[in-house]
Scaffold this motif. Structure first.
Motif: not given
Length: 180
Positions: A83-91, A111-119, A126-135
């Motif tokens: 789960v990539a929920g942590y928001w800091r860009p470096g992380y 699993a990653a927030p929609e707003e992190s699609r760029g990263v 390589h991996y199946p993704f589950l994009w989520y919104q609103q925490e």
């Protein structure tokens, strides 16, 4: 989702979750809620045989280590969930580099927030993704992702001894769905 609303407690407690004498700590309410929702599906037999485990063994590869947030197990199949929920860009950038270095070598759902699609978007090859919104990560959506990416139903079906199964149904007359 409707089933989960019925099963979920009205509020999520802030203290660690205690199960069978063990205490589970969560990095976020997002992870805690996903754990509670998915284990609720398990309890009522709606998780397609998958079991969710918090903070499984660390995965060592090269000079790196990855400690996945969860592991999902069904029979001999083990799939990790990060789960990539942590928001800091470096992380996020470090996490993306680490997962890219694995190059799909492990069974993993991201699993990653929609707003992190760029990263993280490049990792979808390589991996199946589950994009989520609103925490909120939907437990049914996670289950659907698992079944889509790691379904071994044909192999499990081929391994069944149909003659023995039919004899057992004949003998018992009824096999409960959870056992089936």
């Amino acid at each position: 989702d409707r089933l989960l609303r019925l099963l979920r407690s009205e509020t999520l407690a802030e203290e660690p979750l205690a199960l069978d004498g063990d205490t589970l700590n969560f990095d976020s309410q997002l992870e805690r809620r996903l754990y509670e929702d998915f284990t609720a599906l398990e309890r009522v037999g709606e998780a397609a045989g998958w079991r969710l485990e918090r903070e499984p063994e660390p995965l060592l590869f090269g000079e790196s280590i990855l400690v996945p947030d969860f592991a999902l197990t069904r029979d001999q199949r083990r799939v990790y969930l990060e789960v990539a929920g942590y928001w800091r860009p470096g992380y996020r950038e470090r996490k993306a580099r680490k997962l890219l270095a694995l190059d799909g070598a492990i069974a993993l759902v991201m699993a990653a927030p929609e707003e992190s699609r760029g990263v993280f978007g490049a990792l979808e090859r390589h991996y199946p993704f589950l994009w989520y919104q609103q925490e909120t990560i939907s437990a049914p959506a996670l289950l659907a992702t698992l079944l889509r990416a790691y379904d071994d139903f044909p192999a499990r079906l081929a391994a069944l001894d149909l003659t023995a199964l039919l004899a057992e149904v004949e003998r018992r007359r009824h096999i409960p769905p959870a056992e089936a």
